[in-house]
Design a protein around this motif. Structure first.
Motif, PDB file in Angstrom:
ATOM      1  N   ALA A  96       0.865  -1.181   0.000  1.00 44.85           N
ATOM      2  CA  ALA A  96       0.000   0.000   0.000  1.00 44.85           C
ATOM      3  C   ALA A  96       0.900   1.228   0.000  1.00 44.85           C
ATOM      4  CB  ALA A  96      -0.914  -0.002   1.223  1.00 44.85           C
ATOM      5  N   THR A  97       0.840   2.031  -1.043  1.00 44.10           N
ATOM      6  CA  THR A  97       1.721   3.193  -1.170  1.00 44.10           C
ATOM      7  C   THR A  97       1.190   4.353  -0.343  1.00 44.10           C
ATOM      8  OG1 THR A  97       0.535   3.923  -3.138  1.00 44.10           O
ATOM      9  CG2 THR A  97       2.446   2.482  -3.472  1.00 44.10           C
ATOM     10  N   VAL A  98       2.033   5.346  -0.124  1.00 43.44           N
ATOM     11  CA  VAL A  98       1.640   6.527   0.642  1.00 43.44           C
ATOM     12  C   VAL A  98       0.477   7.230  -0.071  1.00 43.44           C
ATOM     13  CG1 VAL A  98       2.379   8.800   1.464  1.00 43.44           C
ATOM     14  CG2 VAL A  98       3.937   6.838   1.625  1.00 43.44           C
ATOM     15  N   GLY A  99      -0.570   7.502   0.685  1.00 46.00           N
ATOM     16  CA  GLY A  99      -1.769   8.143   0.131  1.00 46.00           C
ATOM     17  C   GLY A  99      -2.907   7.184  -0.135  1.00 46.00           C
ATOM     18  N   ALA A 100      -2.615   5.880  -0.152  1.00 49.87           N
ATOM     19  CA  ALA A 100      -3.670   4.885  -0.410  1.00 49.87           C
ATOM     20  C   ALA A 100      -4.566   4.746   0.819  1.00 49.87           C
ATOM     21  CB  ALA A 100      -3.055   3.545  -0.760  1.00 49.87           C
ATOM     22  N   THR A 101      -5.865   4.481   0.571  1.00 51.25           N
ATOM     23  CA  THR A 101      -6.813   4.211   1.648  1.00 51.25           C
ATOM     24  C   THR A 101      -7.124   2.722   1.667  1.00 51.25           C
ATOM     25  OG1 THR A 101      -7.819   6.409   1.465  1.00 51.25           O
ATOM     26  CG2 THR A 101      -9.112   4.709   2.572  1.00 51.25           C
ATOM     27  N   LEU A 102      -6.956   2.119   2.842  1.00 55.08           N
ATOM     28  CA  LEU A 102      -7.208   0.684   2.992  1.00 55.08           C
ATOM     29  C   LEU A 102      -8.556   0.456   3.658  1.00 55.08           C
ATOM     30  CD1 LEU A 102      -3.739  -0.738   4.112  1.00 55.08           C
ATOM     31  CD2 LEU A 102      -4.613  -0.257   1.821  1.00 55.08           C
ATOM     32  N   TYR A 103      -9.245  -0.587   3.188  1.00 55.68           N
ATOM     33  CA  TYR A 103     -10.552  -0.965   3.731  1.00 55.68           C
ATOM     34  C   TYR A 103     -10.429  -2.382   4.287  1.00 55.68           C
ATOM     35  CZ  TYR A 103     -12.131   3.042   1.000  1.00 55.68           C
ATOM     36  OH  TYR A 103     -12.293   4.304   0.494  1.00 55.68           O
ATOM     37  N   PRO A 104     -10.098  -2.518   5.562  1.00 52.88           N
ATOM     38  CA  PRO A 104      -9.883  -3.844   6.143  1.00 52.88           C
ATOM     39  C   PRO A 104     -11.180  -4.638   6.241  1.00 52.88           C
ATOM     40  CG  PRO A 104      -9.822  -2.165   7.846  1.00 52.88           C
ATOM     41  CD  PRO A 104      -9.906  -1.431   6.535  1.00 52.88           C
ATOM     42  N   SER A 105     -11.042  -5.943   6.404  1.00 51.13           N
ATOM     43  CA  SER A 105     -12.223  -6.806   6.532  1.00 51.13           C
ATOM     44  C   SER A 105     -13.034  -6.448   7.761  1.00 51.13           C
ATOM     45  CB  SER A 105     -11.786  -8.280   6.604  1.00 51.13           C
ATOM     46  OG  SER A 105     -11.092  -8.652   5.436  1.00 51.13           O
ATOM     47  N   GLU A 106     -12.372  -5.984   8.811  1.00 52.80           N
ATOM     48  CA  GLU A 106     -13.061  -5.521  10.009  1.00 52.80           C
ATOM     49  C   GLU A 106     -12.457  -4.189  10.429  1.00 52.80           C
ATOM     50  OE1 GLU A 106     -12.974  -8.400  13.113  1.00 52.80           O
ATOM     51  OE2 GLU A 106     -13.996  -9.958  11.946  1.00 52.80           O
ATOM     52  N   GLY A 107     -13.292  -3.319  10.954  1.00 52.43           N
ATOM     53  CA  GLY A 107     -12.790  -2.029  11.404  1.00 52.43           C
ATOM     54  C   GLY A 107     -12.975  -0.942  10.366  1.00 52.43           C
ATOM     55  N   GLU A 108     -12.546   0.257  10.712  1.00 50.62           N
ATOM     56  CA  GLU A 108     -12.728   1.426   9.857  1.00 50.62           C
ATOM     57  C   GLU A 108     -11.598   1.550   8.837  1.00 50.62           C
ATOM     58  OE1 GLU A 108     -15.363   3.472   9.938  1.00 50.62           O
ATOM     59  OE2 GLU A 108     -16.207   2.091  11.435  1.00 50.62           O
ATOM     60  N   PRO A 109     -11.866   2.154   7.683  1.00 54.25           N
ATOM     61  CA  PRO A 109     -10.801   2.384   6.699  1.00 54.25           C
ATOM     62  C   PRO A 109      -9.768   3.373   7.239  1.00 54.25           C
ATOM     63  CG  PRO A 109     -12.845   3.458   6.020  1.00 54.25           C
ATOM     64  CD  PRO A 109     -13.182   2.627   7.206  1.00 54.25           C
ATOM     65  N   PHE A 110      -8.544   3.255   6.724  1.00 54.24           N
ATOM     66  CA  PHE A 110      -7.491   4.173   7.157  1.00 54.24           C
ATOM     67  C   PHE A 110      -6.572   4.477   5.983  1.00 54.24           C
ATOM     68  CE2 PHE A 110      -6.081  -0.129   7.992  1.00 54.24           C
ATOM     69  CZ  PHE A 110      -4.769  -0.145   7.543  1.00 54.24           C
ATOM     70  N   LYS A 111      -5.913   5.633   6.085  1.00 52.79           N
ATOM     71  CA  LYS A 111      -5.076   6.118   5.001  1.00 52.79           C
ATOM     72  C   LYS A 111      -3.602   5.921   5.345  1.00 52.79           C
ATOM     73  CE  LYS A 111      -4.708  10.121   1.936  1.00 52.79           C
ATOM     74  NZ  LYS A 111      -5.245  11.481   1.667  1.00 52.79           N
ATOM     75  N   ILE A 112      -2.795   5.488   4.366  1.00 50.31           N
ATOM     76  CA  ILE A 112      -1.361   5.278   4.547  1.00 50.31           C
ATOM     77  C   ILE A 112      -0.635   6.619   4.432  1.00 50.31           C
ATOM     78  CG2 ILE A 112       0.694   4.114   3.684  1.00 50.31           C
ATOM     79  CD1 ILE A 112      -1.350   2.271   4.980  1.00 50.31           C
ATOM     80  N   LYS A 113       0.138   6.921   5.444  1.00 52.77           N
ATOM     81  CA  LYS A 113       0.899   8.175   5.455  1.00 52.77           C
ATOM     82  C   LYS A 113       2.386   7.884   5.611  1.00 52.77           C
ATOM     83  CE  LYS A 113      -2.909  10.629   7.717  1.00 52.77           C
ATOM     84  NZ  LYS A 113      -3.328  11.409   8.912  1.00 52.77           N
TER      85      LYS A 113
END
Length: 804
Positions: A96-113
């Motif tokens: 996951a590169t810087v700036g990408a937003t991840l949507y995990p199977s559980e929990g809230e999405p988060f952004k890579i910084k």
């Protein structure tokens, strides 16, 4: 009901835009209430790439962290801190590169910084499957087996699907469209292209080692029952494509066998049920009802008390399933199942509806059975489901197809008339178009004649049972919007509506005029022929003569009510009652060659002063505008709009107006000439109106169109014009409409002056102009430009002088 676009394309080729498909579905009666974009993997792996771990060493500040450098296809390697225990140099991984937003199977999405972890820079993240929504495992990072170049988007490797899902508000009568293939059938007719049915050519019976005996005891509740057995299946998780299909419409996958039955249900609209063959005692299936009060435990592990009217699927000893509604807890497919009995049946909608309501059970199967399924689909759906189960779960077909269908359900035959088709649609459609639409809807056309033809309606169209239903099918595919509206639109109703009572309408109008201070008179239809000859405006040869007349004074039927009214005026005036306002509903008669005509009219008479002598009211004589006000109030009462007013063409008036709508004369009124009034001996000014009562009656009850009040303010501007006396106010109106009909809403004369100061043969009008833009607030620039254009046009066309 949810319909997946990708799924729909399995049955019909669609290249149209989402908006066009939505509009077409809505126009054909399958109203699209919403459109949703669905992703198989949330975010579709955007910002994730394939990388290669080049180096991997211990983090100097943390024992459980690794410090790696990863090639993600850029000029320099990316330093990434990783906490996975299985990370090692040489691995192909998901980054996951810087700036990408991840949507995990559980929990809230988060952004890579860009981050510093224990003092070391980390430009990205090496991902585990649960961190990007691909699964539930968090044991370590994903290690890929691929030759794709570093930096390749992860989506190119995993190929996540995107889909568009239509939310269709399915009406109860359209059970035929409760599936993707059913919707495709409507689009087939709308877009004039073929549908694609699943290929069944590979279906074959492998052996007959596990036959099941089927007995249908209640053929009324179950007119058709089909089934077969499949042995040596492996029940497990469904493949990716099947889960994606079900997920797209909000269905949770269960296992490969059950998922196939749900897939076929939503594909073809045919409910199916898979039984664990080893739970069918005696290898016998019996379709029957059980005794009142029998107990049965359904799939949700609830014990239910059955009615003697609940249709059940039983084995040789006990019930296994509530037919068409809900399965049993013991007979369903489970992980240990190896052999399956597959059911595809046609159940009575009445039986299923009553059972589902009685037990408060609403399932996808009961939804369709309650509305009606296709009795001819059972075997084809069974074959396709068997092929799919073999594809996703293995096994072999180990019985012949059992198909109990004692009384075939025939097509409905309906005789059609071109006359009725054109009458109900409101437009004459080409015969080829009519036949083409019906054939595209699987409604077969036969026995054509000049007057009509016969159609055969397939049994899956339960709602098409009569000629009007077939016409509705033609119209919904042809398009309601393609039918041009006539100037006077009308509709035919299934319900009866009360016809307006002419006498009651006349009574209401009479009360209305009485409330305006007028009195009703009733005069004789016989009149003196001398009146007509003395006035000179009526032809003697058009009189309707009385053959057995009692006197010469009552020798003809009246051609006009004028003289009857004048007689009433004279009678009252001679008795010191000079201020009079009369109205009469009466008939006039005319002879034209050998033909006689009779017409009812509403006539108004006004003479004298506006009111009787009083200390608090100034005496003013009745004038033309008093009569005009009453006439316009009557027309308003009858919802008459878009009127044309022109100087009267009638010779009996000194001056007056004719009012017409679309060329039909509704009213003539004005001041009667002295030559006419003196025939009777009335020496006062008399104002008279003649209204075409039959034409007014046709206007009664018409609902005026409502127009929303504008949110933007009106603006008033005044002008004073000096004009020649011969210039009519209607000419001013016409110029104002032609110059700026969108902005000028109303024109009012609030002062008229004639005198020596403005010159002989001249008059001065003081006018107010009400301007309004319904879409925005007017500014001074637009207002001034509009008024300048009006003044210029008045000067050029009417030789007006603008008084400053």
């Amino acid at each position: 009901m949810k319909i997946s676009l990708n799924w729909l394309k399995d049955y019909i080729d669609l290249n149209e835009s989402i908006d066009e498909i939505s509009q077409t579905l809505t126009n054909t009666g399958l109203e699209v209430e919403g459109v949703e974009e669905v992703e198989e993997i949330k975010g579709s792996l955007e910002g994730l790439v394939i990388g290669e771990v080049k180096t991997c060493g211990k983090h100097p500040g943390a024992d459980k962290l690794s410090l790696t450098t990863v090639d993600i296809g850029e000029a320099e390697l990316s330093p990434i801190v990783c906490g996975a225990p299985n990370v090692a140099a040489g691995q192909k991984v998901v980054v996951a590169t810087v700036g990408a937003t991840l949507y995990p199977s559980e929990g809230e999405p988060f952004k890579i910084k860009k981050a510093k972890i224990r003092g070391e820079v980390s430009l990205g993240m090496i991902c585990a499957e649960d961190e990007i929504g691909l699964g539930a495992s968090h044991a370590g990072i994903m290690i890929l087996d691929t030759d794709l170049p570093n930096g390749t988007p992860a989506a190119d490797y995993f190929k996540p699907t995107k889909d568009t899902v239509f939310e269709i508000g399915l009406t109860p009568n359209r059970a035929d469209a409760a599936s993707h293939f059913g919707v495709a059938r409507d689009l087939k007719a709308a877009f004039e292209r073929d549908t694609k049915f699943p290929d069944l050519s590979a279906f074959q019976i492998d052996n007959n080692s596990r036959p099941v005996e089927v007995v249908v005891e209640n053929t009324e509740a179950c007119p058709r029952y089909s089934g077969l057995t499949i042995s040596n299946v492996k029940v497990e998780e469904s493949p990716k494509w099947l889960k994606a299909k079900l997920n797209s419409i909000g269905l949770a996958p269960i296992n490969n066998v059950v998922d196939v039955t749900n897939y076929v249900l939503h594909s073809l609209g045919q409910p199916m049920h898979a039984f664990d063959l080893n739970e069918i005692k005696g290898d016998k299936v019996v379709v029957k009802t059980l005794e009142e009060g029998s107990l049965f435990t359904t799939l949700d592990e609830k014990e239910r008390k059955l009615s003697s009217k609940d249709l059940m699927i039983c084995n040789a000893e006990e019930g296994m399933c509530i037919a068409g509604v809900f399965g049993g807890v013991h007979s369903g497919v489970k992980e240990s199942t190896t052999d399956v009995f597959l059911e595809s049946a046609y159940f009575s909608s009445d039986f299923v509806r009553n059972t589902a309501t009685r037990h408060a059970l609403k399932t996808d199967a009961s939804f369709r059975y309650e509305r009606g399924t296709d009795p001819r689909m059972t075997v084809d759906a069974l074959k396709w489901a068997a092929l799919l189960i073999k594809e996703v779960a293995g096994g072999e077909i180990t019985s012949e197809i059992v198909d109990i269908y004692p009384s075939e359900i025939e097509d409905v035959s309906i005789q059609m008339s071109y006359k009725n088709i054109n009458r109900l649609i409101g437009e004459a459609l080409p015969i080829e178009k009519i036949h083409g639409i019906l054939n595209a809807l699987d409604i077969q056309v036969s026995e054509p004649t000049e007057e009509g033809f016969k159609v055969s309606v397939p049994p899956y169209r339960f709602d098409v049972t009569r000629e009007a239903d077939v016409i509705e099918e033609i119209l919904r595919i042809y398009g309601y919007n393609n039918i041009a509206l006539s100037e006077y639109s009308s509709a035919e109703f299934l319900a009866n509506f009360t016809t307006p009572d002419k006498d009651k309408i006349q009574e209401k109008t009479s009360l209305f005029l009485s409330a305006l201070g007028m009195n009703e008179i009733m005069s004789n239809s016989l009149t003196n022929p001398e009146y007509l000859s003395k006035a000179g405006y009526w032809k003697a040869d058009e009189n309707v003569q009385i053959l057995n007349k009692l006197s010469e004074e009552l020798g003809v039927m009246r051609q006009t009510i004028i003289f009857s009214g004048l007689e009433a005026l004279k009678y009252n005036i001679n008795r010191k009652q000079p201020n009079l306002k009369f109205f009469e509903f009466g008939r006039v008669y005319k002879k034209e060659g050998d033909k006689y005509s009779e017409q009812q009219q509403l006539c108004l008479f006004m003479t004298g002063n506006r009111s009787d002598e009083s200390w608090y009211l100034e005496q003013k004589p009745i004038d033309f505008h008093d009569l005009s006000a009453v006439v316009h109030k009557i027309l308003d009462k009858f919802s008459v709009a878009d009127m044309d007013s022109v100087p009267t063409q009638s010779e009996v008036f000194e001056y007056g107006l004719d009012i017409s709508v679309n060329g039909v004369l509704l009213a003539s009124f004005g001041k009667l000439k002295k030559k006419v009034t003196k025939v009777i001996g009335v020496n006062q000014d008399v104002f008279f109106a003649e209204l075409n009562w039959p034409k007014l009656l046709k206007k009664y009850g018409k609902i005026p169109m409502y127009k929303a009040v504008s949110k933007f303010p009106e603006v008033r501007r005044d002008l004073s014009l000096v004009l020649d006396k011969k210039v009519q106010f209607s000419e001013i109106m016409d110029i104002a409409k032609s110059e700026s009909k969108k902005l000028v809403k109303r024109i009012n004369v609030f002062s008229v002056y004639e005198g020596d100061s403005i010159g002989e043969g001249k008059k001065s009008y003081a006018l107010s102009f009400i301007l309004q833009d319904e879409n925005k607030t007017l500014n001074d620039k637009v207002i001034d430009k509009t008024m300048s254009a009006l003044m210029s046009s008045f000067e050029n066309n009417l030789n007006a002088i603008i008084r400053k």
